[in-house]
Design an enzyme around this catalytic site. Structure first.
Site, short mmCIF file in Angstrom:
data_model
loop_
_atom_site.label_atom_id
_atom_site.label_comp_id
_atom_site.label_asym_id
_atom_site.label_seq_id
_atom_site.Cartn_x
_atom_site.Cartn_y
_atom_site.Cartn_z
CB ILE A 71 27.61 53.48 34.94
CG1 ILE A 71 28.88 53.15 34.16
CG2 ILE A 71 27.86 54.55 36.02
CD1 ILE A 71 30.03 52.60 34.92
CG ASN A 99 23.31 62.05 27.38
OD1 ASN A 99 22.59 61.58 28.24
ND2 ASN A 99 23.48 61.47 26.20
CB CYS A 130 20.95 54.32 29.36
SG CYS A 130 21.80 53.40 30.66
CB THR A 193 26.24 50.12 25.14
OG1 THR A 193 25.13 50.37 26.02
CG2 THR A 193 27.38 51.05 25.47
N GLY A 244 32.93 52.25 18.95
CA GLY A 244 34.26 51.65 18.78
C GLY A 244 35.26 52.47 18.01
#
Lengths: 301, 262
Positions: A71, A99, A130, A193, A244
């Site tokens: 994104i 955040n 990120c 991630t 997850g």
């Protein structure tokens, strides 16, 4: 009567279930599905000092058991966020964790300073992880000196508890956790991630315009559990675990690995009621196993 | 109010090679209308994300929706195996849909509204044709196919004056939908269109001073406006992020062509 309350940096959360930053906006979109009052906390999408347009599309793609996203932290900036999103969240009886993202240390500090003294905000989660932006974010989370420096500076510029959100894209997560703790972080959250890539073989193209993206979803859960275990055993500050999580059993697994609280991320997209299902699943597990206080299982393995 | 719930397959047919017609009984039908879409889930845990599929029809009793889709990958291949009585999870109803009142005003009476559909952009125009006709609007449909493997044409004829284009010239005008509009000297008050990006770009230019409502698609994740995965550049500042990037899933998928930078 079972007790699901947990405490992080002096903040009492009614239960250990939050959602992962970036998967839930500021809660508005999912408030059609989820009573936000039921959540331990709402963790907002990353907010910078100014609006960020994000990356070109395609920004998302599916992968086996998960997805990739790039994104690029599209967000309206702190001013709009404070005028629009915080008044919305204020209506709910839940904790609010904002955040914070930035390209430079000064960007982060500007956001943190604007939120100083704002009673609508309970804690700050600092995005140093990120993988989808060219400047800032992960650059601070993969270098020990940079992580130490930004953590110290943010701590000196805010009255809020500071949660450093760590990236799994490092050689030794324990080392990064220790650096954050040593620099004064009140808690850490992980994992963000995992950097990945998908190629569309029919078109001979990258699936994402950004070429790489951050992988999330059930397929990364074992990696996340391992890292939460390692990080929580390396530090004495609380850990918020994620990666997850889809069910109450998943949440219990993270807590046994050492997490004090957990976040539901990508699975919100698959099941918009996922946060509520996780809360219910935790309670069912506790009842099934005769656990009175959820804190009993934290780090029990 | 959006929800995720189970629907029940009423029927599935093949309309043309790779084009499937799925009728699903679902409570979502009660609030569904033209231009909106649903997220359809597979039962395979390796394929987690909902597939956005446009609504081709809403039954008169508002109890079922019709999805006409092309098999384009593993997810849609799974859907093509659904049979009567099977359950399927749906997220919806998603997106803004077409503003039929506004279209009615812009259709300007006699010339009417021109519906342009290309390929798998054709199905959502059918429910729009139906709703517009019911609202008393004159509808002209021009549908573009690759070849003579057409689908839904007979149904368009129920609601509109219908023209056809095919890339290979096997039916109707040889070429694209705009070639057919020019060849038949079709006049119109405004345009509604769905199809591949090059077609929508050409329509934006072709519309000139007239309004064109276009339905966009993009890779999506959440479908509800939270993840910011599916954005389109906008000429004005968008209301969500204030960065000229609107969310196709919630601010769209229908936009005025002049509002977006394709």
């Amino acid at each position: 009567m079972i007790k699901t309350e947990v405490e992080i940096a002096g903040i009492k959360f009614k239960n250990p279930v939050m959602e992962g930053s970036g998967t839930f906006g500021s809660g508005m979109e999912y408030s059609e599905f989820v009573d936000l009052n039921k959540l331990g906390a709402v963790v907002t999408k990353g907010v910078a000092n100014v609006p960020w347009p994000g990356n070109p599309t395609p920004r998302v793609c599916e992968v086996y058991g998960g997805m990739l996203n790039a994104i690029g932290l599209q967000n309206p900036g702190i001013d709009v966020f404070m005028e629009r999103d915080l008044p919305f969240l204020e209506k709910y009886d839940t904790k609010v964790i904002v955040n914070v993202c930035g390209k430079s240390v000064a960007d982060y500090l500007e956001v943190c300073e604007k939120l100083t003294g704002d009673s609508r905000v309970d804690a700050l989660e600092i995005n140093v992880s990120c993988p989808n932006v060219k400047e800032g974010a992960i650059a601070f989370g993969t270098d020990k000196k940079a992580l130490d420096d930004i953590t110290r500076q943010i701590k000196a510029h805010t009255d809020k508890p500071v949660i450093m959100k760590l990236t799994p894209n490092v050689t030794d997560i324990s080392e990064m956790a220790k650096v954050a703790e040593g620099a004064g972080a009140d808690a850490i959250s992980l994992i963000n991630t995992i950097t990945g890539m998908k190629i569309d073989i029919e078109r001979r193209r990258f699936a994402l315009a950004n070429k790489t993206g951050g992988m999330s979803g059930p397929a990364i859960k074992p990696v996340a559990v391992r890292m939460v275990y390692q990080a929580s055993h390396a530090v004495s500050i609380p850990v918020i675990g994620m990666g997850g999580i889809a069910t109450g059993d998943d949440a219990i697994e993270f807590m046994m690995a050492g997490a004090t609280a957990v976040s539901v991320g990508m699975m919100n997209f698959v099941n918009p009621y996922a946060t509520l299902d996780v809360i219910k699943g935790i309670e069912e597990y506790m009842t099934r196993h005769g656990i009175e206080d959820i804190n009993e299982i934290i780090g029990c393995v | 109010m959006k929800s995720k719930s189970k629907g029940k397959v009423i029927s599935q047919k093949i309309l043309a090679p790779g084009i499937y017609d799925l009728e699903i009984e679902t409570t979502l039908a009660s609030s569904a209308h033209a231009g909106q879409f649903v997220g359809v889930f597979t039962d395979d845990a390796s394929l987690l994300l909902p597939r956005p599929i446009s609504i081709c029809g809403v039954s008169d009793d508002k109890k079922s929706i019709r999805l006409v889709y092309r098999v384009a990958g593993k997810g849609t291949d799974k859907f093509s195996r659904l049979k009567e009585g099977d359950e399927v999870s749906l997220l919806g109803v998603l997106g803004n849909g077409y503003d039929t009142e506004k279209i009615k005003q812009l259709s300007n009476g006699t010339p009417g509204v021109l519906l342009l559909g290309g390929g798998i952009g054709i199905p959502p125009m059918l429910e729009l044709a139906k709703e517009l006709k019911a609202a008393g609007v004159k509808v002209i449909s021009v549908m573009g196919y690759r070849d003579d493997k057409t689908f839904l044409l007979d149904e368009f004829k129920k609601y509109s004056d219908t023209y056809v284009a095919s890339e290979d010239g096997s039916v109707g005008t040889k070429g694209n939908v705009l070639d057919a509009v020019r060849e038949n000297n079709i006049d119109f008050g405004c345009i509604c269109a769905c199809g591949p990006l090059p077609m929508l770009k050409a329509i934006k230019t072709f519309a000139g001073e007239k309004t064109a409502f276009i339905s966009l698609e993009e890779r999506m994740a959440c479908g509800v406006g939270a993840c910011l995965g599916c954005v389109v550049k906008t000429t004005a500042v968008d209301h969500h992020s204030h960065v000229n990037n609107a969310r196709i899933c919630t601010d769209g998928p229908v936009f005025e062509a002049s509002e977006v930078d394709l």
